[in-house]
Design a protein around this motif. Structure first.
Motif, short mmCIF file in Angstrom:
data_model
loop_
_atom_site.label_atom_id
_atom_site.label_comp_id
_atom_site.label_asym_id
_atom_site.label_seq_id
_atom_site.Cartn_x
_atom_site.Cartn_y
_atom_site.Cartn_z
N GLY A 175 12.07 5.42 -12.74
CA GLY A 175 10.69 5.37 -12.30
C GLY A 175 9.86 4.42 -13.13
N LYS A 176 10.11 4.43 -14.43
CA LYS A 176 9.35 3.52 -15.30
C LYS A 176 9.64 2.08 -14.94
CE LYS A 176 10.58 6.25 -18.86
NZ LYS A 176 10.36 7.41 -19.73
N ARG A 177 10.93 1.81 -14.71
CA ARG A 177 11.29 0.43 -14.35
C ARG A 177 10.65 0.04 -13.03
NH1 ARG A 177 16.67 0.61 -16.61
NH2 ARG A 177 16.39 0.00 -18.78
N LEU A 178 10.62 1.02 -12.14
CA LEU A 178 10.01 0.77 -10.83
C LEU A 178 8.54 0.39 -10.99
CD1 LEU A 178 10.12 1.03 -7.71
CD2 LEU A 178 9.48 3.40 -8.01
N CYS A 216 0.83 -1.21 0.00
CA CYS A 216 0.00 0.00 0.00
C CYS A 216 0.86 1.25 0.00
CB CYS A 216 -0.90 0.01 1.24
SG CYS A 216 -2.31 -1.06 1.05
N GLU A 217 1.88 1.19 0.80
CA GLU A 217 2.78 2.35 0.85
C GLU A 217 3.36 2.64 -0.52
OE1 GLU A 217 4.97 1.56 4.90
OE2 GLU A 217 6.11 2.96 3.68
N MET A 218 3.74 1.57 -1.18
CA MET A 218 4.33 1.76 -2.50
C MET A 218 3.34 2.43 -3.44
SD MET A 218 6.70 -1.40 -3.53
CE MET A 218 5.45 -2.64 -3.58
N ILE A 263 6.58 -2.99 -9.85
CA ILE A 263 5.57 -2.95 -8.79
C ILE A 263 4.25 -3.54 -9.25
CG2 ILE A 263 4.09 -1.34 -7.52
CD1 ILE A 263 6.36 0.33 -6.90
N LEU A 264 3.97 -3.35 -10.54
CA LEU A 264 2.64 -3.75 -11.03
C LEU A 264 2.19 -5.14 -10.61
CD1 LEU A 264 2.26 -2.18 -14.55
CD2 LEU A 264 0.69 -2.04 -12.66
#
Lengths: 130, 719
Positions: free
Chosen positions: B553-556, B523-525, B560-561
């Motif tokens: 950021g895009k890689r992140l 959730c934090e993410m 995360i997805l």
């Protein structure tokens, strides 16, 4: 054939040290400490250009550990059979200068070409990210 | 390193102290030697502090101790595996003789430490033969200690003139015999005694060994030698015997020299295979053609021996462990062999003198110092959490292990131990720091040290107001803030990814807590990604866009997805689609957007039709009045955009075709969209279309619903 090289055995074998600025030093490793500070005896700085190399005798070196990239023992049998050719100091320095100049020229041309096309390779220090 | 306070004193004082000590020690018969007070011999005090520095209770990792070569097995009562490492008393006792011999040129010490046990360690006799000036054994802050022999005293033996010449032309110092073999391991670390005698250990003894000489040992002698070595420990007497035997048949060669040489070599090790598994032995030196057959079969018989496994070193990779033991073996045998000349010290000295002559600087570092450094290096291998400290090593070797396990299952070979490659963790010990207390002092001293730092500066963070900053700075700060957010989210992500492993390792009771933690982190993410907005709505994509503008950021987001819930993931997708042209423009240099395709497609798989419709809407910016649709155009012209569009369309088509109720097709907003979309696609010239990553197969069937055959063909050619 040779045993496992162990710099801490400090056998009186020649060692090869590669420094962070690209210099290659060859000498007898006399002392080492926990930071990899090295004391080299009868050191020779070896400059390689192409297939030629030249040795500059330097004496005793005390190298600060953070500048050491790697250190290895020289196998003296193998040292003699290299395809490289040893030349005099003046010659090798001249070769090095020539090589450096050539590199700078090509770099300049590259940057020029990129600029003409509207591209630019960003300088590493201006990048915030990795 | 510790800064010894005594070192700051003037050397004169140190000298006086030494003189005092000499008097005192002569007077007292008995034991002041063990108590080292600060006024004692500076070398001793330093050495003691050094030892104390390293020998802490937490460092009693036998692996570290094994790295230290001076602690030979002959020394200790219990043998290698005893717990002697724990008692510092024993260690001090051991240390004693070391110290006694390191200061050869200061006779004071012989008085000062009268009851040191009679020197059992002959290998430290070498320093007594060196006439090199005494050195301090570790960096000394302040003046160097007193020297009995002033610096610059030439060595006792006359220096070989050959050597001084070589200072200028640094070629190899030693004249090498034609056969150059250091530590040869032709029979898997085991050497026949014949070979032992013949191999010139040229690094230490530069004396050119006449190649023609090849001492012959009788079988009996060989057996003795090997038999002795079999236990892994060559008793000194055995060695001396052998040396004696070796000496006799060679009247031409100086027997002492040979003894010295035999001492230097590596006697057969006990069953440790050479590094990398001892490939078939390289041929022995050509000068002894008659010997290989002899020792060969002999050794074969002796070869199968139980490996002395040191279970404490299992945290090292087996190759590293072998290395370690090899090294120890070498050095131990060197020392032991030097021990062996108990009855023949003279001979030894002369051989070492030879060594000194050839290379007087060879032993600048004492064995003790080398051990100290290697101990430090070994300490660094201790780890409380190998997955954290050495992630890549662990993963790599796990993979290798899995591979070999898989092979084994097929091969049905012998079962190797699976636990070889696991690095055991050293338990994390809690250290409560207790400040230094002096007895008999009034009050507590405030000593500032590494564990108890004192605050020097009162630094207060003041944030500047918005007005003062220029626009540029604001932009820069905002970007920096985004970068910080990305980094924080990344740490969260790595943690979340690690939960699976932790889950497996944890106990039953802890697991729900772990799951809870994991959820919370996810959730934090997500909050980080979308920007924390107190209200329910997320009015702006701004935060998200900022993150997406940065490569990392895009890689992140791509990573995360998979962890997000479907709604959250859909949210992310929609936001991306909405702002796709902007993102495309920003991505021109990085070209990282395609990395998002795979996670997006996974997400798509779970989306219902309604969401998909909205998605298409966002992507294509339809329906729109007016002829131009720059949004769609931009999307279509970009690889990622087009691929995403295709994916979405394909998914929609899947859903449509799977739906039982076909009447809905008429009212479906989807249908309308499709009609529009196809119209647009037809309109756009082919050249402008980008090349998608993959063209889903059901697109044609999709379009076939909405257009007639003619146009269908046209579309086909375009795609």
């Amino acid at each position: 054939i040779s045993a496992v090289p162990d710099p801490l055995s400090l056998s009186a074998e020649k060692h090869l040290v590669l420094l962070r600025d690209g210099r290659t030093l060859i000498g007898f490793l006399r002392s080492i400490d926990q930071f990899a500070n090295l004391v080299l005896h009868q050191t020779v700085e070896r400059i390689h250009v192409g297939k030629k190399y030249g040795d500059i005798p330097r004496g005793i070196f005390v190298v600060r550990g953070e500048n050491v990239v790697l250190l290895g023992e020289i196998d003296l049998e193998k040292e003699s059979d290299t395809p490289l050719q040893q030349v005099s100091i003046e010659e090798i320095l001249e070769e090095q200068r020539v090589e450096l100049q050539a590199k700078q020229e090509s770099e300049k041309l590259k940057v020029q070409a990129l600029k003409e096309r509207g591209l630019s390779v960003p300088r590493a220090d201006t990048l915030d990210e990795y | 390193t510790d800064g010894a306070s005594w070192a700051d004193d003037d050397w004169q004082e140190a000298h006086e102290r030494l003189a005092e000590l000499e008097d005192k020690a002569v007077a007292k018969g008995d034991g002041g030697g063990e108590e080292q007070d600060l006024l004692g011999d500076p070398e001793d005090a330093l050495a003691e502090r050094l030892t104390r520095l390293v020998i802490d209770s937490e460092l009693e990792d036998p692996a570290i101790m094994r790295a230290v070569q001076t602690r030979g097995p002959v020394q200790h009562p219990g043998g290698l595996n005893s717990s002697i490492w724990d008692s510092s008393a024993v260690l001090q006792r051991i240390r004693g003789p070391l110290l006694a011999q390191e200061m050869p040129s200061v006779s004071v010490l012989d008085y000062a430490l009268p009851q040191r046990p009679p020197q059992p360690r002959e290998e430290e006799r070498d320093p007594s033969e060196r006439a090199l000036p005494r050195r301090s054994s570790s960096p000394v802050i302040g003046s160097p200690p007193v020297r009995a022999v002033p610096i610059g005293t030439p060595p006792k033996q006359p220096a070989v003139p050959n050597f001084t010449q070589q200072i200028l032309c640094p070629k190899p110092v030693h004249i090498r015999a034609p056969m150059q073999q250091r530590y040869p391991a032709p029979y898997g670390d085991r050497m026949s005694p014949n070979q032992l005698c013949n191999v010139p250990n040229s690094s230490l003894l530069g004396h050119p060994f006449p190649p023609s000489v090849s001492p012959v040992l009788t079988h009996l002698q060989r057996a003795q030698l090997l038999g002795g070595a079999q236990a892994g420990r060559m008793s000194p007497s055995q060695f001396a015997r052998v040396s004696g035997l070796v000496g006799s048949p060679l009247p031409s060669v100086n027997p002492k020299l040979l003894q010295g040489r035999v001492g230097q070599m590596m006697p057969p090790a006990s069953g440790f295979r050479a590094f990398f598994g001892a490939p078939p032995a390289p041929p022995p030196p050509p000068s002894q053609p008659q010997h290989p057959p002899g020792p060969g079969p002999h050794l074969q018989n002796l070869r199968p021996q139980p490996q002395i496994f040191r279970p404490d070193t299992t945290h090292l990779h087996p190759q590293h462990r072998r290395l370690l033991h090899q090294r120890q073996q070498q050095n131990r045998n060197q020392h032991r062999s030097l021990n062996g000349s108990v009855g023949d010290r003279g001979g030894h000295r002369s051989s070492h003198q030879e060594q000194m002559r050839k290379d007087p600087y060879a032993n600048l570092m004492l064995q003790r110092e080398k051990d100290w450094v290697s101990k430090i290096q070994m300490m660094q291998l201790q780890s409380t959490d190998p997955y954290l400290d050495d992630y890549y090593y662990q993963n790599y070797f796990q993979k290798l292990e899995k591979l070999s396990a898989a092979e084994e299952v097929q091969g049905d070979g012998p079962k190797k131990e699976r636990t070889k490659l696991i690095t055991p963790q050293v338990a994390k010990l809690e250290h409560t720091y207790k400040p230094v207390q002096f007895e008999g002092s009034l009050g507590k001293l405030t000593v500032s040290s590494v564990n108890n730092p004192r605050k020097m500066i009162d630094a207060v963070v003041t944030s500047r107001s918005e007005d003062d900053e220029t626009k540029e700075k604001q932009v820069r700060d905002k970007r920096r803030q985004t970068l910080v957010t990305i980094e924080k989210t990344y740490s969260l992500l790595l943690d979340v990814e690690d939960y699976e492993r932790r889950y497996l390792l944890s106990l039953e009771g802890e697991r729900p807590a772990l799951m809870g933690e994991r959820k919370q982190k996810i959730c934090e993410m997500y909050d980080n990604l979308r920007g924390k907005v107190p209200g329910h709505e997320r009015p702006s994509d701004d935060h998200f866009m900022q993150i997406m503008c940065i490569r990392k950021g895009k890689r992140l987001v791509a990573r995360i997805l998979p962890f997000l819930s479907p709604e959250q993931a859909a949210d992310v997708l929609l936001a991306t689609a909405r702002n796709l042209p902007f993102l495309i423009k920003k991505d021109a240099q990085d070209e990282v957007l395609p990395c998002l395709l795979r996670p997006f497609s996974h997400v798509l798989y779970h989306l219902p039709l309604g969401t998909v419709t909205t998605l298409v809407q966002q992507l294509t910016n339809l329906p729109q009045s007016g002829a131009a649709n720059p949004h769609l155009a931009a999307v279509l012209q970009n690889k990622f955009g087009l691929s995403l569009l295709f994916l979405v369309l394909s998914r929609g088509e899947e859903l449509q075709s799977s739906e039982a109720n076909t009447e809905l097709i008429q009212d479906n907003p989807w249908t309308e969209l499709m009609l529009l979309a196809t119209r647009e696609l037809l309109r756009i010239p082919q050249a402008a279309l980008a090349k998608p990553v993959s063209t889903p197969s059901n697109l044609l069937s999709l379009f076939s619903r909405y257009v007639d055959q003619q146009k269908l063909n046209l579309l086909e050619t375009k795609l």
